[in-house]
Design an enzyme around this catalytic site. Sequence first.
Site, mmCIF file in Angstrom:
data_model
loop_
_atom_site.group_PDB
_atom_site.id
_atom_site.type_symbol
_atom_site.label_atom_id
_atom_site.label_comp_id
_atom_site.label_asym_id
_atom_site.label_seq_id
_atom_site.Cartn_x
_atom_site.Cartn_y
_atom_site.Cartn_z
ATOM 1 N N PHE A 197 -2.706 2.129 6.893
ATOM 2 C CA PHE A 197 -2.034 0.755 6.214
ATOM 3 C C PHE A 197 -1.052 1.069 5.219
ATOM 4 O O PHE A 197 -0.876 0.383 4.327
ATOM 5 C CB PHE A 197 -3.014 0.150 5.701
ATOM 6 C CG PHE A 197 -2.835 -1.405 5.855
ATOM 7 C CD1 PHE A 197 -3.134 -2.211 7.080
ATOM 8 C CD2 PHE A 197 -2.628 -2.146 4.544
ATOM 9 C CE1 PHE A 197 -3.190 -3.599 6.898
ATOM 10 C CE2 PHE A 197 -2.342 -3.669 4.569
ATOM 11 C CZ PHE A 197 -2.593 -4.117 5.616
ATOM 12 N N GLU A 214 -9.945 5.787 7.196
ATOM 13 C CA GLU A 214 -8.583 5.974 7.442
ATOM 14 C C GLU A 214 -8.047 7.321 6.657
ATOM 15 O O GLU A 214 -7.245 8.100 6.964
ATOM 16 C CB GLU A 214 -7.668 4.967 6.621
ATOM 17 C CG GLU A 214 -8.014 3.629 7.351
ATOM 18 C CD GLU A 214 -7.389 2.440 6.450
ATOM 19 O OE1 GLU A 214 -8.186 1.942 5.509
ATOM 20 O OE2 GLU A 214 -6.309 2.052 6.882
ATOM 21 N N THR A 260 -6.411 -4.649 -0.520
ATOM 22 C CA THR A 260 -5.276 -4.850 -1.776
ATOM 23 C C THR A 260 -5.579 -6.437 -1.949
ATOM 24 O O THR A 260 -5.541 -6.836 -3.294
ATOM 25 C CB THR A 260 -3.892 -4.621 -1.665
ATOM 26 O OG1 THR A 260 -3.761 -4.991 -0.314
ATOM 27 C CG2 THR A 260 -3.934 -3.207 -1.541
ATOM 28 N N ARG A 284 0.869 -1.151 0.105
ATOM 29 C CA ARG A 284 -0.044 0.052 0.095
ATOM 30 C C ARG A 284 0.802 1.213 -0.229
ATOM 31 O O ARG A 284 0.583 2.181 -0.596
ATOM 32 C CB ARG A 284 -0.873 -0.071 1.250
ATOM 33 C CG ARG A 284 -2.070 1.035 1.050
ATOM 34 C CD ARG A 284 -3.141 0.705 2.208
ATOM 35 N NE ARG A 284 -4.076 0.036 1.759
ATOM 36 C CZ ARG A 284 -5.246 0.336 1.076
ATOM 37 N NH1 ARG A 284 -5.482 1.676 0.671
ATOM 38 N NH2 ARG A 284 -6.261 -0.619 0.782
HETATM 39 N N1 MTE Z 1 -12.291 5.400 14.300
HETATM 40 C C1 MTE Z 1 -12.412 4.941 15.943
HETATM 41 N N2 MTE Z 1 -13.005 5.652 16.854
HETATM 42 N N3 MTE Z 1 -11.833 3.855 16.433
HETATM 43 C C2 MTE Z 1 -10.892 3.062 15.544
HETATM 44 O O1 MTE Z 1 -10.115 2.192 16.075
HETATM 45 N N4 MTE Z 1 -10.054 2.697 13.265
HETATM 46 C C3 MTE Z 1 -9.812 3.306 11.930
HETATM 47 C C4 MTE Z 1 -10.961 4.059 11.410
HETATM 48 N N5 MTE Z 1 -11.435 4.889 12.199
HETATM 49 C C5 MTE Z 1 -10.915 3.622 14.203
HETATM 50 C C6 MTE Z 1 -11.657 4.389 13.740
HETATM 51 C C7 MTE Z 1 -9.468 2.437 11.041
HETATM 52 S S1 MTE Z 1 -7.623 1.746 11.072
HETATM 53 C C8 MTE Z 1 -10.260 1.804 10.051
HETATM 54 S S2 MTE Z 1 -9.667 0.719 8.909
HETATM 55 C C9 MTE Z 1 -11.529 1.968 9.962
HETATM 56 O O2 MTE Z 1 -11.996 2.973 11.144
HETATM 57 C C10 MTE Z 1 -12.474 0.862 10.129
HETATM 58 O O3 MTE Z 1 -13.774 1.101 10.321
HETATM 59 P P1 MTE Z 1 -14.665 1.059 9.010
HETATM 60 O O4 MTE Z 1 -14.112 0.360 7.886
HETATM 61 O O5 MTE Z 1 -16.061 0.863 9.406
HETATM 62 O O6 MTE Z 1 -14.433 2.691 8.529
HETATM 63 N N1 HPA Z 2 -6.043 -2.600 4.290
HETATM 64 C C1 HPA Z 2 -6.254 -3.036 5.709
HETATM 65 N N2 HPA Z 2 -6.069 -4.193 6.168
HETATM 66 C C2 HPA Z 2 -5.653 -5.142 5.196
HETATM 67 C C3 HPA Z 2 -5.349 -4.966 3.904
HETATM 68 C C4 HPA Z 2 -5.754 -3.516 3.456
HETATM 69 O O1 HPA Z 2 -5.357 -3.210 2.294
HETATM 70 N N3 HPA Z 2 -5.104 -6.038 3.284
HETATM 71 C C5 HPA Z 2 -5.117 -6.861 4.397
HETATM 72 N N4 HPA Z 2 -5.384 -6.549 5.558
HETATM 73 MO MO1 MOS Z 3 -7.399 -0.075 9.541
HETATM 74 S S1 MOS Z 3 -5.296 0.131 9.561
HETATM 75 O O1 MOS Z 3 -7.182 -0.996 8.024
HETATM 76 O O2 MOS Z 3 -7.450 -1.425 10.655
#
Ligand code: MTE
Ligand code: HPA
Ligand code: MOS
Length: 780
Positions: free
Chosen positions: A358, A727, A455, A324
């Site tokens: 990520f 993210e 990915t 990524r």
């Molecule tokens: N927001 C809060 N409050 N707490 C969290 O742990 N994790 C982040 C983001 N926002 C997180 C957060 C991360 S790393 C990801 S990948 C996404 O939330 C995952 O949730 P979603 O796919 O439902 O957005």
């Molecule tokens: N994003 C976050 N988590 C993951 C991914 C990615 O692209 N691939 C595998 N785990």
């Molecule tokens: Mo978020 S780093 O893809 O859990």
Amino acid sequence: MNDPRPPREEAALRGGVGEPVRHDSAHLHVSGEAAYTDDVLEARGTLHAAFGLSQRAHARIKSMNLAPVRAAPGVVAVLVAADIPGENNVGPILHDDPILAAAEVQFVGQPIFLVVAESVGAARRAARLGVVEYEDLPAVLTIEDALAKQSFVIPSVTLQRGGWQAALAAAPHRLKGGLRIGGQEQFYLEGQVAYAVPGEDGDVLVYSSTQHPGEVQLQVAHALGVEAHRVAVECRRMGGGFGGKETQASHPACATALAARATGRPVKLRYDRDDDITITGKRHDYLVEYDVGFDGAGRIAGIDLMFASRCGFSADLSGPVNDRTVMHADNTYYLPAVRIVSHRCKTNTQSNTAFRGFGGPQGMLAIEYVLDEIARALDCDPLAVRRANFYGPGRDVTPYDMRVEDFVADRLFDELAASSDYATRRAAIRKWNAASPIVKRGIAMTPVKFGISFTATFYNQAAALVHVYTDGSVLLNHGGTEMGQGLFTKVAQVVAHEFGVDLDHVRVSASDTARIPNASATAASSGSDLNGKAAQAAAAAIKARLVAFAAERFQVAPEAIRFAANRVEIGDVKWLKFGELVRLAYLARVQLWASGFYKTPKIHYDPKTLKGRPFYYFSYGAAVSEVAIDTLTGETRLLRADILHDAGRSLNPAIDLGQVEGGFIQGMGWLTTEELWWNESGRLMTHAPSTYKIPVASDVPVDFRVKLWERGENVEDSIHRSKAVGEPPLMLAISVFQAIKDAVASVSGYEGTAQLNAPATPEEVLRAVTAATKRSTAPV
Ligand code: MTE
Ligand code: HPA
Ligand code: MOS
């Protein structure tokens, strides 16, 4: 049944798609009533566990005397690697990550044995009594050392396109340089925790604070040496995950399940904060080198980038994380001729893992750094150089061969530059700096383009199971997990919208492997995209059955039946409450539950060449940050931030705005105050909030203007045309770093470059300021 219809305004739905309703657990969060894993009522006989940790970075275990541990008060059992009936591994892709180290330890903090005792205190005290004799082995502790020794967790990858060597050679201007990018501890407020309750005949139920219950289930099954159907994993919510619980929740979960198996009693393991930071992996830190060729307008002709990241002792998710990075080293810019080399360094430190973005943030910071340096070399506004390099017609294919079909960063830039008054403020800051000898200000505007999808294509699937009970209430089960991001609220809104009922009629169950099997991690920001679509499909299936039933019962065409505002309209004359129709349907033996499944279309990707269409679409944003730095102390402060973020047609603008604000501040912490520091023995010394500084409320800028882009709309058929938002906003904080760099550049009168590494801690800012001062006073 034939009541006159209420006036239209009363017929509004509460909490449908697009409404800024509050988080469904907000009242529980603020009152302290929200139940986390550690709050699950403890069953009679519950025991507590603690790990005994390696004190060496790399060593052979010569001998281990655990008699003092076993003899300690309250200790019920002590487990070592040989006591594991199944596989001794929690590595998610490669099987290189032992639950308990056997013959060799690979970092300071690696678990070696597990103590199970009557109380938390007894377990933790006893864990310190193990006597381990080590024979030290050579340890690799830095990225440089790993590169020199060719120490990698997985092979290096190169992505290239076009004749980059020729482009570099022919370019009118050329710059070479490098920077370091620090890592970041996830610092979820709820630490890693699991609670295993043994069932009959070898079954086990594990409450786990995990983003990926399905993977924890498999890892526990492998560790116990049983089939997956004997293991159930449940997670009501996490107190934050931020990627840190995508894979690394397996470790405490396996430990508690093994201890429950060994003792026949329920076992809980909650890392204390120091152990948590010592044991678990973080965001990867990077060493970046670049060689770029460009024209007089700052437009890149060719670029050669090298990324080397600290992966730690095992592979974990380092492969996809580093991929990524490579796939975000373009950010919003067209790189006509390019080589990107990515080394995945093996070091004797914690196994680094997922963290919001990520790997993307590091790739983006690198290219933003290069563009800033180009602007300084040409003495022009970095904003103009960024614009000159944007994707556009005829310049719209990424280095990994995906066409950018939804580019809106240019429009976001135009709108934000105007609304934030960027140009006027930039000029004013330069004037202000000329008259301010000690405190200097800086400003920067940076864009974000973030690819949405895992990915690894196979992860892009989701399932939901929707139950409608005979009173018309709805229970929604889906494979996603709640970590504070509001996923449960958003998916519930989708289902409420589908049935035309108020949101409070829809309840979301805890994530549970027994209800939804094989669910992917809630990660890659794709939680609401994937689970929203799956839940919509399940609700739509039930609705179709209700429509067919009502059409027959009331002898009207199916098209004449409408679900809206808690009732079902049968043609123009009759209506029923939703619950009334459900009850009639039940009596007529209509199936009132359904499953739904979704897989993201259009995506494909070759992990060997890194070419394809890995992402369904991109999320975009832009930010302008203005900072002040103190050139005597190196302290920095964010004075004002303006953000315009594209969440498409937001499912919930209140929650999405919260994600944008939180992500931005978390990114600012990464790039300014959060510093990981290992000593010469490889011990991480910054393992508590006393030495590791995350942002606090007072770091939020006094002037914080955050907006979702009103015209945002997904060009792809995502759930209600929304865009993933979890993210991407973290990377808006790159504007803070670039603004600090701008302030540093002012010290030398904006002459030449301004080398600055991340995080821009006071020490680093002071170093950069000193270097800039020397340069500006040096004889020519
Ligand atoms: N927001 C809060 N409050 N707490 C969290 O742990 N994790 C982040 C983001 N926002 C997180 C957060 C991360 S790393 C990801 S990948 C996404 O939330 C995952 O949730 P979603 O796919 O439902 O957005
Ligand atoms: N994003 C976050 N988590 C993951 C991914 C990615 O692209 N691939 C595998 N785990
Ligand atoms: Mo978020 S780093 O893809 O859990």
